[in-house]
Design a protein around this motif. Structure first.
Motif, short mmCIF file in Angstrom:
data_model
loop_
_atom_site.label_atom_id
_atom_site.label_comp_id
_atom_site.label_asym_id
_atom_site.label_seq_id
_atom_site.Cartn_x
_atom_site.Cartn_y
_atom_site.Cartn_z
N ALA A 105 57.10 29.60 -2.44
CA ALA A 105 57.37 28.96 -1.28
C ALA A 105 58.79 29.17 -0.61
O ALA A 105 59.15 28.71 0.21
CB ALA A 105 57.09 27.51 -1.01
N ILE A 164 54.84 29.94 5.91
CA ILE A 164 54.46 29.00 5.10
C ILE A 164 52.97 28.68 5.33
O ILE A 164 52.17 28.85 4.24
CB ILE A 164 55.05 27.94 4.83
N LEU A 168 49.77 29.57 2.58
CA LEU A 168 49.16 28.50 2.10
C LEU A 168 47.53 28.75 2.52
O LEU A 168 46.70 28.68 1.63
CB LEU A 168 49.25 27.06 2.72
N ILE A 181 53.28 25.50 -6.87
CA ILE A 181 54.16 25.97 -6.07
C ILE A 181 55.65 25.98 -6.47
O ILE A 181 56.33 24.85 -6.49
CB ILE A 181 53.97 25.11 -4.55
N VAL A 190 60.63 23.16 4.97
CA VAL A 190 59.26 23.66 4.29
C VAL A 190 58.94 22.51 3.33
O VAL A 190 57.65 22.12 3.19
CB VAL A 190 59.92 24.57 3.34
N ILE A 194 54.87 21.37 3.73
CA ILE A 194 53.89 21.46 2.51
C ILE A 194 53.42 19.87 1.99
O ILE A 194 52.47 19.58 1.85
CB ILE A 194 54.58 22.12 1.44
#
Length: 318
Positions: A105, A164, A168, A181, A190, A194
């Motif tokens: 990520a 992102i 995902l 991750i 970020v 997430i």
């Protein structure tokens, strides 16, 4: 009073009338301002209540993934990506029945392609999903597969968030028991995106024992707590250096700093990883130490950390 003033002459009457009007106008202005302020407050309260009613973004599981594990650090340069790679490999090594995936990520500085010795662009399925690249039995996805190796990624926040979301949601992970991750360093967009959009089974915080790194590790831990992500524990990386010649041991970054932090935060230490040249050499060569030197003491440390993580994870959905 008004009539008395009027008896003194027209000039006094003019002044009195002007004073009266001035005061009345002032009172009217104050009342209007107060009314405007009250109206603005009411509008703001209404907007706030509507936003609160919406709540946080609704978490949506990643298709095919049973449990998501994030490996994070508050600061770069503490060995987080190396730890994430070896934890993923150790999870698979500890239980061959478990399918483990790895997601990079860190959009600005992807490390997984080099560490996992992977190059090329992902294939696209008929459902318009990207197929992860695989090595050592671990399917991997990274922004590094989508851009040239030396190309800088100069993007603003919205573009990063879009990337992102694609990493995902637009990846065919098939069926995974664990998706590890590798989070970017820090506590920015970020991490927040997430954490709020994906149900996370647990977070692992990586830090060296150095005081500066510990400050950011504390911030990272508190961020996950604020967004209700369970922190499984801390990994003390680069905990000790042993001279390969005389075997003298030195705490280059300080002794037991992560252990003290874990105690302050009420968390567990998942394990210690020494500062060893073989970790660096194998990572740079794209042959992580867990697979290239499975009998080494360092590999045993990663296997122990992976086992401690599994102990603390909630029961996996069937």
């Amino acid at each position: 009073m008004f009539f008395n003033l009027e008896a003194r002459g027209c000039k006094t009457l003019f002044v009195a009338r002007g004073l009266f009007r001035s005061r009345a106008g002032h009172r009217m202005a104050v009342n209007l301002k107060k009314w405007s302020s009250d109206a603005n407050d009411a509008v703001l309260k209404d907007k706030r209540s509507k936003l609160m009613a919406r709540g946080l973004p609704k978490q949506k599981p990643i298709d095919g993934v049973k449990q998501v594990l994030v490996v994070a650090s508050g600061k770069g340069g503490v060995g987080k990506s190396t730890t994430a790679v070896n934890i993923a490999l150790a999870l698979a090594a500890n239980d061959s029945t478990k399918a483990v995936g790895l997601l990079d990520a860190d959009v600005y500085g992807p490390s997984i392609p080099k560490m996992m010795n992977l190059k090329g662009n992902p294939e696209v399925t008929p459902r318009n999903l990207m197929r992860p690249l695989m090595n050592y039995g671990i399917p991997c996805m990274s922004m590094g597969f989508l851009v040239e190796e030396a190309a800088p990624i100069v993007w603003r926040g919205l573009m990063v968030m879009s990337a992102i979301e694609k990493l995902l949601r637009q990846v065919d992970w098939h069926q995974l028991d664990y998706l590890v991750i590798d989070m970017p360093p820090g506590t920015g967009d970020v991490q927040l995106s997430i954490s709020q959009n994906v149900p996370i089974a647990g977070a692992v915080i990586v830090s060296t024992p150095q005081d500066i790194a510990l400050l950011d590790a504390r911030r990272g831990t508190e961020m996950f707590r604020k967004v209700n992500v369970p922190v499984l524990g801390l990994v003390q990386n680069m905990s000790i250096f042993q001279c390969p010649n005389c075997k003298h041991e030195t705490h280059i970054f300080g002794a037991d700093g992560v252990r003290h932090l874990a105690r302050d935060l009420g968390l567990d230490i998942l394990g210690d990883v020494p500062l060893h040249v073989h970790i660096r050499e194998t990572s740079d060569a794209g042959k992580p130490i867990v697979v290239s030197q499975p009998q080494s003491n360092v590999t045993q440390a990663y296997l122990k950390i992976a086992a401690e993580i599994v102990k603390r994870l909630p029961l996996s959905p069937t």
